[in-house]
Scaffold this motif. Sequence first.
Motif, PDB file in Angstrom:
ATOM      1  N   LYS A  51      10.550  25.727   1.810  1.00 52.68           N
ATOM      2  CA  LYS A  51      10.453  26.973   1.045  1.00 52.68           C
ATOM      3  C   LYS A  51      10.983  26.830  -0.376  1.00 52.68           C
ATOM      4  O   LYS A  51      10.720  27.653  -1.226  1.00 52.68           O
ATOM      5  CB  LYS A  51      11.225  28.079   1.790  1.00 52.68           C
ATOM      6  N   ARG A  54      16.578  27.165  -2.247  1.00 49.56           N
ATOM      7  CA  ARG A  54      17.814  26.855  -2.977  1.00 49.56           C
ATOM      8  C   ARG A  54      17.549  26.582  -4.454  1.00 49.56           C
ATOM      9  O   ARG A  54      18.220  27.165  -5.316  1.00 49.56           O
ATOM     10  CB  ARG A  54      18.545  25.700  -2.278  1.00 49.56           C
ATOM     11  N   HIS A  83      20.086  19.209   0.048  1.00 54.02           N
ATOM     12  CA  HIS A  83      19.547  19.926   1.216  1.00 54.02           C
ATOM     13  C   HIS A  83      18.680  18.993   2.068  1.00 54.02           C
ATOM     14  O   HIS A  83      18.838  18.905   3.300  1.00 54.02           O
ATOM     15  CB  HIS A  83      18.741  21.125   0.709  1.00 54.02           C
ATOM     16  N   SER A  86      20.625  16.561   4.006  1.00 55.56           N
ATOM     17  CA  SER A  86      21.304  17.151   5.169  1.00 55.56           C
ATOM     18  C   SER A  86      20.321  17.368   6.324  1.00 55.56           C
ATOM     19  O   SER A  86      20.682  17.235   7.489  1.00 55.56           O
ATOM     20  CB  SER A  86      22.021  18.452   4.783  1.00 55.56           C
ATOM     21  N   ASP A  90      20.738  15.634   9.830  1.00 56.18           N
ATOM     22  CA  ASP A  90      20.857  16.586  10.935  1.00 56.18           C
ATOM     23  C   ASP A  90      19.866  16.271  12.059  1.00 56.18           C
ATOM     24  O   ASP A  90      20.139  16.503  13.237  1.00 56.18           O
ATOM     25  CB  ASP A  90      20.589  17.996  10.395  1.00 56.18           C
ATOM     26  N   ARG A 102       9.662  20.428   8.775  1.00 58.26           N
ATOM     27  CA  ARG A 102       8.710  20.799   7.721  1.00 58.26           C
ATOM     28  C   ARG A 102       7.273  20.453   8.138  1.00 58.26           C
ATOM     29  O   ARG A 102       6.464  19.942   7.361  1.00 58.26           O
ATOM     30  CB  ARG A 102       9.087  20.132   6.392  1.00 58.26           C
ATOM     31  N   ALA A 154      29.091  19.470  -0.636  1.00 56.20           N
ATOM     32  CA  ALA A 154      28.503  18.409   0.185  1.00 56.20           C
ATOM     33  C   ALA A 154      29.532  17.821   1.148  1.00 56.20           C
ATOM     34  O   ALA A 154      29.166  17.304   2.204  1.00 56.20           O
ATOM     35  CB  ALA A 154      27.933  17.312  -0.712  1.00 56.20           C
ATOM     36  N   GLN A 163      29.110  20.885   9.843  1.00 53.17           N
ATOM     37  CA  GLN A 163      28.343  20.099  10.806  1.00 53.17           C
ATOM     38  C   GLN A 163      29.253  19.560  11.918  1.00 53.17           C
ATOM     39  O   GLN A 163      28.885  19.579  13.098  1.00 53.17           O
ATOM     40  CB  GLN A 163      27.630  18.943  10.076  1.00 53.17           C
ATOM     41  N   LYS A 186      28.055  25.155   7.070  1.00 55.07           N
ATOM     42  CA  LYS A 186      26.881  24.319   7.284  1.00 55.07           C
ATOM     43  C   LYS A 186      25.679  24.804   6.452  1.00 55.07           C
ATOM     44  O   LYS A 186      24.900  24.011   5.942  1.00 55.07           O
ATOM     45  CB  LYS A 186      26.534  24.362   8.784  1.00 55.07           C
ATOM     46  N   THR A 187      25.557  26.099   6.323  1.00 55.77           N
ATOM     47  CA  THR A 187      24.377  26.656   5.650  1.00 55.77           C
ATOM     48  C   THR A 187      24.735  27.465   4.405  1.00 55.77           C
ATOM     49  O   THR A 187      24.128  27.309   3.347  1.00 55.77           O
ATOM     50  CB  THR A 187      23.611  27.584   6.622  1.00 55.77           C
ATOM     51  N   PHE A 223      21.128  34.408   5.730  1.00 62.85           N
ATOM     52  CA  PHE A 223      20.073  33.400   5.917  1.00 62.85           C
ATOM     53  C   PHE A 223      20.205  32.722   7.275  1.00 62.85           C
ATOM     54  O   PHE A 223      19.237  32.545   8.005  1.00 62.85           O
ATOM     55  CB  PHE A 223      20.153  32.343   4.795  1.00 62.85           C
ATOM     56  N   GLN A 224      21.448  32.343   7.625  1.00 60.55           N
ATOM     57  CA  GLN A 224      21.625  31.623   8.884  1.00 60.55           C
ATOM     58  C   GLN A 224      21.465  32.551  10.098  1.00 60.55           C
ATOM     59  O   GLN A 224      20.980  32.130  11.154  1.00 60.55           O
ATOM     60  CB  GLN A 224      22.975  30.905   8.908  1.00 60.55           C
TER      61      GLN A 224
HETATM   62  C1  GRG Z   1      26.208  13.338   4.759  1.00 55.31           C
HETATM   63  C2  GRG Z   1      27.314  14.658   2.901  1.00 55.31           C
HETATM   64  C3  GRG Z   1      26.582  14.644   4.198  1.00 55.31           C
HETATM   65  C4  GRG Z   1      26.290  15.815   4.800  1.00 55.31           C
HETATM   66  C5  GRG Z   1      25.442  15.971   5.995  1.00 55.31           C
HETATM   67  C6  GRG Z   1      24.039  16.754   8.544  1.00 55.31           C
HETATM   68  C7  GRG Z   1      24.967  17.591   7.757  1.00 55.31           C
HETATM   69  C8  GRG Z   1      26.051  16.918   6.992  1.00 55.31           C
HETATM   70  C9  GRG Z   1      24.878  18.921   7.709  1.00 55.31           C
HETATM   71  C10 GRG Z   1      23.799  19.703   8.357  1.00 55.31           C
HETATM   72  C11 GRG Z   1      23.428  20.857   7.473  1.00 55.31           C
HETATM   73  C12 GRG Z   1      22.206  21.607   7.988  1.00 55.31           C
HETATM   74  C13 GRG Z   1      21.007  20.815   8.340  1.00 55.31           C
HETATM   75  C14 GRG Z   1      22.231  22.931   8.066  1.00 55.31           C
HETATM   76  C15 GRG Z   1      21.085  23.761   8.485  1.00 55.31           C
HETATM   77  C16 GRG Z   1      20.684  24.613   7.323  1.00 55.31           C
HETATM   78  C17 GRG Z   1      19.341  25.236   7.524  1.00 55.31           C
HETATM   79  C18 GRG Z   1      19.265  26.561   8.150  1.00 55.31           C
HETATM   80  C19 GRG Z   1      18.265  24.579   7.109  1.00 55.31           C
HETATM   81  C20 GRG Z   1      16.908  25.120   7.061  1.00 55.31           C
HETATM   82  O1  GRG Z   1      16.717  25.527   5.722  1.00 55.31           O
HETATM   83  P1  GRG Z   1      15.341  26.098   5.215  1.00 55.31           P
HETATM   84  O2  GRG Z   1      14.816  27.084   6.221  1.00 55.31           O
HETATM   85  O3  GRG Z   1      14.438  24.796   5.263  1.00 55.31           O
HETATM   86  O4  GRG Z   1      15.504  26.588   3.821  1.00 55.31           O
HETATM   87  P2  GRG Z   1      13.221  24.374   4.308  1.00 55.31           P
HETATM   88  O5  GRG Z   1      12.494  23.321   5.098  1.00 55.31           O
HETATM   89  O6  GRG Z   1      12.372  25.585   4.042  1.00 55.31           O
HETATM   90  O7  GRG Z   1      13.846  23.827   3.063  1.00 55.31           O
END
Ligand code: GRG
Length: 300
Positions: A51, A54, A83, A86, A90, A102, A154, A163, A186-187, A223-224
Amino acid sequence: MAEAVISSFDFTAYLAKARNRVEVALDASLGPERPEQLREAMRYSLLAGGKRLRPILCLAACELTGEDSDMAMSAAVAIEMIHTMSLIHDDLPSMDNDDLRRGRPTNHKIYGDALAILAGDALLTRAFEMVSLRSPGVSSERLLKVVGELSLVAGAPGLVGGQVEDLECEGKEVDLDTLEFIHIHKTGALLRASVVCGALIGGASNSLLNALRVYANAIGLAFQIIDDILDVTSSSEVLGKTAGKDLIADKTTYPKLLGLDESRARAKELIENAKEALKPWEKNALPLIALADYIISRDR
Ligand code: GRG
């Protein structure tokens, strides 16, 4: 008057134009990385759509300061790189272990775990290069603040901390406080940073910056909550990622703790709070106000 102004704002056109600008900048952001597999793995996930919420928040916050949002494009790209990193990490088998993101196979499914980890690492470090070395026309003082903000977000005080807590809590009873901690870190943290970095680049006043922090904290959590709701009410096809994942992983979510209706009500309340915080700037904050509404009305 305010309502007339709001209704004359064409959000659909705004979003399409902003997305297009972001896509062009993302495409141009990666150099001729060697070896080729690394370049491919980085591009595969960074240019997989999404989307782009951010980076668009970052541009819109810069715009609200009265500055040209092009100034914030490198920071916007950097945030999308963080993002994307991550998401790649994840999805790894040692984390959420997912094979769809995606709308396509996850990075490690195509390139293997090792290259997926390294592509994520390279995107994370490239993000800091974008801000510190590739942000022409922005003062070093402003860029240093952005680098500071992104480092916090980050690391352990942000994504990583959230996370780790999330992984620790899998399969356990979790209370609302802990769930909020996870969501906020996390978000929420990266969504907040998106807004704050755009405002810092535009040289926002302290009062505007404070209002934007209130706005951003509220939309980040909302959002979350919506993400949790969509996980149970939508399909993998629409979401482009595996639906019903939270149930499978036995995760505590807002719907699990509060039920769907109360979760929706909580998200709505947060969005109203976010919009309220921008009231004094309403005339110039239409994109951010519309983006807040988009966060709860989105279907993916
Ligand atoms: C290694 C520094 C470092 C960090 C990684 C893995 C991790 C630590 C964190 C996980 C963070 C995570 C994946 C959170 C989920 C956030 C979330 C709801 C993502 C979906 O976002 P959208 O819906 O996705 O905006 P699109 O695909 O539209 O961008």
